[in-house]
Design a protein around this motif. Sequence first.
Motif, short mmCIF file in Angstrom:
data_model
loop_
_atom_site.label_atom_id
_atom_site.label_comp_id
_atom_site.label_asym_id
_atom_site.label_seq_id
_atom_site.Cartn_x
_atom_site.Cartn_y
_atom_site.Cartn_z
N HIS A 156 0.91 -1.30 -0.04
CA HIS A 156 0.09 -0.27 -0.15
C HIS A 156 0.81 1.41 -0.02
CE1 HIS A 156 -3.82 -2.09 0.66
NE2 HIS A 156 -3.40 -2.76 1.22
N SER A 157 2.22 1.04 0.38
CA SER A 157 3.05 2.36 0.63
C SER A 157 3.90 2.56 -0.68
CB SER A 157 3.94 2.22 1.73
OG SER A 157 4.63 3.61 1.98
N ASN A 270 7.76 2.44 -1.06
CA ASN A 270 8.29 3.44 -0.42
C ASN A 270 9.20 2.82 0.75
OD1 ASN A 270 7.20 5.98 -1.35
ND2 ASN A 270 5.27 5.72 -0.06
#
Length: 272
Positions: A156-157, A270
């Motif tokens: 999700h990041s 990320n």
Amino acid sequence: MHLFCEEANVVCSTNSLVKEIINDTILPPIAQWNDDKLKYDDLPNETPLSVASQGGLPYFRESMVKEGGFMPIPDLRDPMSYKSFLPRPLALKIPFSFYRIKELKKIFDVVDESNMNKYIQEALETCEKSPIQGEQCSCVTSAEDLIDFVVEKLGHSVHIWSIESVIGSYENVTIGAVKLIHGNLSEPPALCHSLPFLFQVYYCHVLQKVKVYVVDIHAQKKVNHMIMACHYDTSTWDPNHLSFKLLGFSPGLIEVCHWINENGMVWTKNMG
């Protein structure tokens, strides 16, 4: 049907292929998908770069992109940059399959021997080909599918990267700053390439050992911020791949770099 297509921003007939936003009077006409591909596929392996790069170099070595150097840029434009995704419930009802291509063309009023017919065939062939060893790929036909693919592969990041504009197409530009934005070879990014089609379709794939750079190019009009992806494991690539014909090497012997075109996206995880 035509009212629906206008509202949905998709193509329903061959006379809707080009809109004003891609009719740039300064740049040459956008190369046809098949013809452009054949132009390079027919090149003998010994073709020098100076000949092969007339109109831009689609593949190159990382060492060729150095600040202060020069690079012939290919056409960065998406041939159909104005199309939109369909909502997933509607996209799932579209016969997105080469086996059902006649049905698909009938729905959108696409005639044989048209540019759109060629685009459809190329897109479906791309989406239905077998992945190379180590490649995870999918053709996404909705925004929901795109998000699901990225989350499944990266979590999700994430961060998304794309080019600023198509400025520099067909120019011999000066290379400005080159910045590495993703260099972790153990955490491959997801690359999504926009395919010419009736509505927005992306060919998304994850390949091992890829680095991503932001590169400033100094074109005639202004500075453009480009995204460059470099593949460091080409050992499983087709020996007849265009990149090896242009660069004169065999699979696995060199890294291969390319620009991300208009509407293309690179997704990176990320890291902290």
